[in-house]
Design an enzyme around this catalytic site. Structure first.
Site, PDB file in Angstrom:
ATOM      1  N   LYS A   1     -21.986  -7.828 -21.350  1.00 19.31           N
ATOM      2  CA  LYS A   1     -20.745  -8.441 -21.835  1.00 19.31           C
ATOM      3  C   LYS A   1     -21.016  -9.838 -22.400  1.00 19.31           C
ATOM      4  CE  LYS A   1     -16.279  -9.169 -22.363  1.00 19.31           C
ATOM      5  NZ  LYS A   1     -16.054 -10.609 -22.286  1.00 19.31           N
TER       6      LYS A   1
ATOM      7  N   HIS B   1     -22.404  -9.341 -25.766  1.00 15.85           N
ATOM      8  CA  HIS B   1     -21.259  -8.934 -26.606  1.00 15.85           C
ATOM      9  C   HIS B   1     -20.532 -10.173 -27.108  1.00 15.85           C
ATOM     10  CE1 HIS B   1     -16.893  -8.459 -26.985  1.00 15.85           C
ATOM     11  NE2 HIS B   1     -17.104  -7.226 -27.394  1.00 15.85           N
ATOM     12  N   ASN B   2     -20.265 -11.113 -26.204  1.00 19.88           N
ATOM     13  CA  ASN B   2     -19.538 -12.315 -26.601  1.00 19.88           C
ATOM     14  C   ASN B   2     -20.354 -13.189 -27.542  1.00 19.88           C
ATOM     15  OD1 ASN B   2     -17.669 -11.296 -24.823  1.00 19.88           O
ATOM     16  ND2 ASN B   2     -17.293 -13.236 -23.800  1.00 19.88           N
TER      17      ASN B   2
ATOM     18  N   GLU C   1     -19.989 -11.675 -30.804  1.00 23.88           N
ATOM     19  CA  GLU C   1     -18.618 -11.998 -31.242  1.00 23.88           C
ATOM     20  C   GLU C   1     -18.560 -13.399 -31.854  1.00 23.88           C
ATOM     21  OE1 GLU C   1     -14.715 -13.212 -28.746  1.00 23.88           O
ATOM     22  OE2 GLU C   1     -15.580 -11.263 -28.213  1.00 23.88           O
TER      23      GLU C   1
END
Length: 659
Positions: A373, A376-377, A380
């Site tokens: 995660k 993922h960020n 992003e």
């Protein structure tokens, strides 16, 4: 009104679009203390796209939708749980499909005049189905016949009044009166017998929306929060929700083995809660941290919980408020046994990819979920920065107006650049400030903040020795933007950048730069995940990560489908850019990428993400780099030694002899 015999354990509130079936269903579910299912949520994406475009569904389109609802009702029946579901159920054979295997099913048909329904549809917002589909639904509607088990209600009264009228009638149809209950104190009568499936600690926006999502999928959710209002909201907004005064009361109403989801701020709050809960938990219980915790903290906490016999899961949750409510992407780290115990719940609430697969996976043990995660960020951050640079170049170098910019981003979103972030960028570009009427971006201050996960991703990449320069540049770019006052003084103190004219085809070049930059960013992110997996022995399946990222999460994009295909073809791919299909995209867009960065540099327009991504690509594919000079410098001033090209081993040169 037609009736039947036998206990009711499934209520389907049916009606055409705009009849109020979802509102009535929710109110009825709250009165009964039953979970509520929104039938529209079971439509595959292609059905939603057809309806949003004003195209009526055919029988073959509805078949999978009906099967999905019927399967969910079968699960509820097998678990002995009653449920309320909203569903158009336009034809008799659709209703017969739902009745199969569900003898306790009752239809509540909402009937009303076309003009009334049209007026309601004109006033509602945020629904994908346009008013133009009403007539096609009315044409297909087959109202319940006399031999069907159904209640027919006029849509004139308010939804809560309809629910209030329907609930007493159910007793006459064999409804188990013990299931219709009012709340007494904090914990409901229903939960006094250890009947809650999961407890949620922390009922802020994310916690409350996840609780509602769980309830929609048949779970009885108990919850607690320090804020009295949030606990009250659980009772009001979550069908069958069980508000509890504190963690101890919540644990008392959970089924064994107990499952607790912590939705509290990362850091000290998680440690404090873990210390308070572990003495009260039993061996085999499952404790889930659904916040944005640092993966190293999760590794430590997993070991602490394991010593007490408790399964600790670090759950990466992506999708924001809407994702939590309607379907997030879920990346779980923990033991196979621990995640196995909660996997049915997590699969049920996760977003669905285009092929119907849930966007949920166990990505590895202990901190793997939060690590994935975190990356993922980081991706992003970088993708947002790329898009922001593209908009800024087109606006301030290309001179493109906001209306045309919105069209361009919408067009790009229909091709290889399709993604959630491109979609919302087009929406932002077409939005006006309600106070001034100016384009909304003209009144938004150009200084962005951050919450730390991008910084963590950058630091982790450095600690692992895996380059992720574009993720790092995205973090630095936000830090630079925050120096708003200093930038203002510098703009006045130093000469303006040179005047420049964008090259022909500049818009297409920017599109190429966005796609190639995105490829480089994902390549960096997956390389860091692979490095983390090797370092910590997680054995992360990168294809599983890509599969999870196809839906629900902020970085969902068409490119992820290509990445998934690449990783399934070659699981040990050293870098995504080696895949022939992905390499072909780079080759096709490289010239435009270079022209974009060159034009930006010539005009004095900063493009840290685009330029960094290009340098990463050039550096990664260079057989010989500048590091020989760095090795020599380090040996010159620090006698660190260096490697030679003609034989193995470290050597040192006496640099003084060459002076």
């Amino acid at each position: 009104m037609t009736e039947g015999n036998g206990a009711v354990d499934v209520i389907v509130v049916m009606g055409v679009c705009g009849s109020g079936k979802s509102s009535v269903g929710r109110h009825l579910a709250r009165r009964l203390g039953w979970p509520f299912l929104e039938g529209d949520d079971f439509h595959p994406p292609e059905n939603v796209a057809r309806m949003a475009a004003g195209v009526p569904l055919r029988d073959e389109d509805r078949r999978g939708w009906l099967d999905a609802i019927a399967a969910r009702l079968a699960v509820a029946r097998a678990q002995g749980r009653p449920v309320v579901v909203s569903c158009s159920a336009l034809k008799r054979r659709y209703r017969d499909r739902l009745r199969a295997g569900a003898p306790g099913l009752l239809f509540v048909h909402l009937d009303g005049a076309r003009e009334t329904i049209l007026d309601r549809m004109a006033r509602r917002t945020g629904h994908f189905m346009p008013a133009s589909l009403l007539d096609s639904q009315l044409a297909e509607l087959e109202r319940p016949a006399e031999d069907e088990r159904a209640l027919v209600c006029d849509i004139g009264p308010a939804p809560e009044e309809i629910a209030a009228r329907v609930a007493p009638l159910l007793a006459g149809l064999g409804l188990d009166g013990g299931r219709v209950h009012q709340r007494t104190g904090e914990a409901s009568a229903m939960a006094q017998g250890n009947s809650a499936d999961i407890g949620v600690i922390g009922l802020g926006v994310m916690g409350r929306n996840l609780a509602a999502n769980l309830a929609d999928h048949g779970a009885v959710v108990a919850g607690t929060d320090l804020d009295d209002g949030r606990r009250a909201a659980l009772a009001a907004d979550v069908p069958g929700g069980v508000p509890c005064a504190g963690p101890e009361e919540m644990l008392a109403v959970l089924k064994a083995p107990r499952v607790v989801l912590m939705m509290v701020p990362a850091g000290a709050a998680v440690d404090a809660l873990l210390s308070a809960l572990l003495p009260r938990l039993s061996a085999g219980d499952v404790l889930i941290d659904g916040g944005n915790s640092h993966y190293q903290d999760t590794r430590r906490r997993a070991a602490q919980a394991s010593a007490a016999g408790v399964h600790f899961i670090g759950l990466g949750v992506s999708g924001g408020e809407e994702g939590a409510r309607r379907g997030p992407a879920l990346m779980a780290g923990g033991t196979v046994e621990g995640i196995g115990r909660v996997a049915p719940l997590l699969r049920a609430i996760a977003a669905r990819a285009a092929d119907g697969e849930p966007c949920f996976a166990r990505v590895g043990p202990d901190g793997a979920g939060h690590f994935v995660k975190m990356i993922h960020n980081g991706i992003e951050y970088a993708d947002m920065q790329l898009i922001a640079e593209g908009y800024h170049l087109l606006r301030h170098l290309g001179g493109v107006g906001y209306g045309r910019l919105a069209e361009m981003f919408a067009e790009w979103n229909g091709g290889e650049l399709a993604s959630y972030l491109m979609e919302i960028t087009a929406d932002i570009l077409r939005t006006s400030d309600p106070e001034t009427g100016a384009p909304i971006l003209e009144v938004i201050r150009d200084a962005a903040g951050q919450k730390g996960t991008g910084h963590w991703a950058t630091t982790a990449a450095m600690e692992l020795g895996m380059p992720a320069p574009t993720i790092a540049e995205a973090v630095h770019a936000r830090c630079l933007s925050a120096l708003k006052e200093e930038r203002g003084r510098a703009a006045s103190a130093f000469p303006p950048p040179p005047q420049a004219v964008p090259p022909d085809g500049f818009a297409a070049d920017v599109g190429d730069a966005l796609l190639c930059g995105r490829i480089a960013v994902y390549a960096q992110g997956f390389a860091v995940i692979a490095a983390g997996s090797r370092r910590f022995g997680w054995d992360v399946d990168l294809a599983a990560v890509a599969a999870v990222w196809r839906g629900g999460c902020i970085i969902r994009a068409r490119l992820v489908d290509r990445i998934l295909a690449a990783l399934r073809r070659t699981p040990d791919l050293p870098n995504l850019m080696f895949d022939p299909d992905i390499a072909a995209l780079l080759a096709r867009g490289e010239a435009g990428w270079r022209r974009t960065v060159g034009a930006a540099v010539a005009a004095g327009q900063p493009v840290p993400a685009m330029a960094s991504a290009l340098s990463y690509w050039d550096g990664y594919r260079s057989d010989r780099l500048w590091a020989n000079m760095i090795q020599a410098q380090r040996d010159f001033f620090g006698a660190h030694g260096y490697e030679r090209t003609d034989r193995p081993g470290m050597v040192h040169t006496d640099w003084s002899s060459g002076r």
